[in-house]
Design a protein around this motif. Sequence first.
Motif, PDB file in Angstrom:
ATOM      1  N   ALA A 116      14.810 -19.940 -39.873  1.00 10.96           N
ATOM      2  CA  ALA A 116      13.918 -18.831 -40.235  1.00 10.96           C
ATOM      3  C   ALA A 116      14.112 -18.389 -41.682  1.00 10.96           C
ATOM      4  O   ALA A 116      13.191 -17.855 -42.294  1.00 10.96           O
ATOM      5  CB  ALA A 116      14.140 -17.653 -39.287  1.00 10.96           C
ATOM      6  N   ASN A 117      15.297 -18.615 -42.254  1.00  7.08           N
ATOM      7  CA  ASN A 117      15.571 -18.206 -43.634  1.00  7.08           C
ATOM      8  C   ASN A 117      15.369 -19.332 -44.647  1.00  7.08           C
ATOM      9  O   ASN A 117      15.789 -19.223 -45.794  1.00  7.08           O
ATOM     10  CB  ASN A 117      16.993 -17.653 -43.766  1.00  7.08           C
ATOM     11  N   GLY A 118      14.763 -20.429 -44.219  1.00  5.84           N
ATOM     12  CA  GLY A 118      14.451 -21.521 -45.139  1.00  5.84           C
ATOM     13  C   GLY A 118      15.416 -22.686 -45.111  1.00  5.84           C
ATOM     14  O   GLY A 118      15.179 -23.707 -45.745  1.00  5.84           O
ATOM     15  N   GLU A 119      16.524 -22.576 -44.390  1.00  3.20           N
ATOM     16  CA  GLU A 119      17.467 -23.698 -44.288  1.00  3.20           C
ATOM     17  C   GLU A 119      16.871 -24.736 -43.331  1.00  3.20           C
ATOM     18  O   GLU A 119      16.366 -24.393 -42.269  1.00  3.20           O
ATOM     19  CB  GLU A 119      18.811 -23.199 -43.753  1.00  3.20           C
ATOM     20  N   ASP A 120      16.917 -26.000 -43.724  1.00  3.77           N
ATOM     21  CA  ASP A 120      16.397 -27.038 -42.855  1.00  3.77           C
ATOM     22  C   ASP A 120      17.345 -28.227 -42.822  1.00  3.77           C
ATOM     23  O   ASP A 120      18.113 -28.449 -43.747  1.00  3.77           O
ATOM     24  CB  ASP A 120      14.985 -27.468 -43.267  1.00  3.77           C
ATOM     25  N   HIS A 121      17.256 -28.982 -41.733  1.00  2.00           N
ATOM     26  CA  HIS A 121      18.119 -30.142 -41.515  1.00  2.00           C
ATOM     27  C   HIS A 121      17.284 -31.265 -40.924  1.00  2.00           C
ATOM     28  O   HIS A 121      16.461 -31.043 -40.035  1.00  2.00           O
ATOM     29  CB  HIS A 121      19.264 -29.784 -40.570  1.00  2.00           C
ATOM     30  N   VAL A 122      17.517 -32.498 -41.413  1.00  2.00           N
ATOM     31  CA  VAL A 122      16.771 -33.658 -40.958  1.00  2.00           C
ATOM     32  C   VAL A 122      17.728 -34.618 -40.250  1.00  2.00           C
ATOM     33  O   VAL A 122      18.811 -34.921 -40.753  1.00  2.00           O
ATOM     34  CB  VAL A 122      16.069 -34.367 -42.138  1.00  2.00           C
ATOM     35  N   PHE A 123      17.299 -35.092 -39.083  1.00  2.00           N
ATOM     36  CA  PHE A 123      18.077 -36.023 -38.273  1.00  2.00           C
ATOM     37  C   PHE A 123      17.282 -37.317 -38.120  1.00  2.00           C
ATOM     38  O   PHE A 123      16.074 -37.282 -37.879  1.00  2.00           O
ATOM     39  CB  PHE A 123      18.333 -35.429 -36.883  1.00  2.00           C
ATOM     40  N   VAL A 124      17.967 -38.451 -38.246  1.00  2.00           N
ATOM     41  CA  VAL A 124      17.355 -39.769 -38.069  1.00  2.00           C
ATOM     42  C   VAL A 124      18.280 -40.626 -37.207  1.00  2.00           C
ATOM     43  O   VAL A 124      19.429 -40.279 -36.990  1.00  2.00           O
ATOM     44  CB  VAL A 124      17.075 -40.474 -39.416  1.00  2.00           C
ATOM     45  N   SER A 125      17.781 -41.773 -36.775  1.00  2.00           N
ATOM     46  CA  SER A 125      18.599 -42.668 -35.961  1.00  2.00           C
ATOM     47  C   SER A 125      19.183 -43.789 -36.799  1.00  2.00           C
ATOM     48  O   SER A 125      18.430 -44.597 -37.353  1.00  2.00           O
ATOM     49  CB  SER A 125      17.769 -43.280 -34.836  1.00  2.00           C
ATOM     50  N   PRO A 126      20.519 -43.879 -36.869  1.00  2.00           N
ATOM     51  CA  PRO A 126      21.131 -45.016 -37.561  1.00  2.00           C
ATOM     52  C   PRO A 126      20.766 -46.355 -36.915  1.00  2.00           C
ATOM     53  O   PRO A 126      20.745 -47.378 -37.577  1.00  2.00           O
ATOM     54  CB  PRO A 126      22.635 -44.758 -37.436  1.00  2.00           C
ATOM     55  N   ALA A 127      20.431 -46.341 -35.624  1.00  2.00           N
ATOM     56  CA  ALA A 127      20.063 -47.573 -34.921  1.00  2.00           C
ATOM     57  C   ALA A 127      18.722 -48.121 -35.386  1.00  2.00           C
ATOM     58  O   ALA A 127      18.388 -49.269 -35.100  1.00  2.00           O
ATOM     59  CB  ALA A 127      20.022 -47.322 -33.416  1.00  2.00           C
ATOM     60  N   LEU A 128      17.939 -47.307 -36.119  1.00  2.00           N
ATOM     61  CA  LEU A 128      16.616 -47.739 -36.576  1.00  2.00           C
ATOM     62  C   LEU A 128      16.567 -47.936 -38.082  1.00  2.00           C
ATOM     63  O   LEU A 128      15.503 -47.884 -38.681  1.00  2.00           O
ATOM     64  CB  LEU A 128      15.555 -46.721 -36.137  1.00  2.00           C
ATOM     65  N   ASP A 129      17.712 -48.188 -38.697  1.00  2.00           N
ATOM     66  CA  ASP A 129      17.744 -48.452 -40.140  1.00  2.00           C
ATOM     67  C   ASP A 129      17.025 -49.758 -40.465  1.00  2.00           C
ATOM     68  O   ASP A 129      17.004 -50.691 -39.655  1.00  2.00           O
ATOM     69  CB  ASP A 129      19.191 -48.552 -40.644  1.00  2.00           C
ATOM     70  N   GLY A 130      16.455 -49.816 -41.654  1.00  2.00           N
ATOM     71  CA  GLY A 130      15.798 -51.037 -42.105  1.00  2.00           C
ATOM     72  C   GLY A 130      14.604 -51.389 -41.250  1.00  2.00           C
ATOM     73  O   GLY A 130      13.765 -50.553 -40.951  1.00  2.00           O
ATOM     74  N   ASP A 131      14.549 -52.649 -40.826  1.00  2.00           N
ATOM     75  CA  ASP A 131      13.428 -53.130 -40.019  1.00  2.00           C
ATOM     76  C   ASP A 131      13.721 -53.112 -38.526  1.00  2.00           C
ATOM     77  O   ASP A 131      12.998 -53.726 -37.737  1.00  2.00           O
ATOM     78  CB  ASP A 131      13.073 -54.571 -40.421  1.00  2.00           C
ATOM     79  N   ALA A 132      14.761 -52.416 -38.125  1.00  2.00           N
ATOM     80  CA  ALA A 132      15.164 -52.418 -36.715  1.00  2.00           C
ATOM     81  C   ALA A 132      14.127 -51.722 -35.835  1.00  2.00           C
ATOM     82  O   ALA A 132      13.415 -50.822 -36.270  1.00  2.00           O
ATOM     83  CB  ALA A 132      16.510 -51.728 -36.557  1.00  2.00           C
TER      84      ALA A 132
END
Length: 148
Positions: A116-132
Motif C-alpha cells: 500500500a505504501n509503494g513497496e513492491d516485490h517480484v517473484f519468478v520461477s527458477p525452473a523456468l529460466d531461459g527456454d525451459a
Amino acid sequence: MPEMIKRIEAKIRTATRDRAGRTEDWEPGAQGSSEVYLGVAGREFRCGTERSDFEPGADDSFVFGGDANVEYANVNDPQNIPLAVALDMPVYIRFDNRGGSDAWCLERVEVRVDGANGEDHVFVSPALDGDAILWLGTEAGFQVYLSM
C-alpha cells in the motif's frame, strides 16, 4: 501499523503446442474444470477470469485486490494481509486437475506483490529460466515455487 498488500498480479504464459512437445494424450492448456491457484501470504487465490484462461500460447494476467479482474474478487482479496507475511511465506502456482485436463504446460510465470505504501516485490520461477517449460499434473507434480 504494518504495510498491507494493495495488489497482487500474476502473469502466466501457457506453452504453445509446439513448445510443449505435445503428445497424443496431453494438451498444454489447463482446460475443462481444471483450476490454477496462486499461493501467497499463507493462503491461496483462485486464478480465473470470466473469459477462457490457460489456452495454449495464452498470456493471462490475474489481478487480486486493487483493480481486480478475477472472478470472486471479494473472496480473493489480499488487501487485509500485511506485506511482510507475503515475504515470509512460500509463493507458488498450483495446478488442480480434478475434472479437467490431465496436465498443463507452463512457460512463464511472474508474480508482483504491491504494498500500500509503494513497496513492491517480484517473484519468478527458477525452473523456468531461459527456454525451459514445465509440465504440471498427475505424472509431473502439481506445484512450482517462485523466488525473488
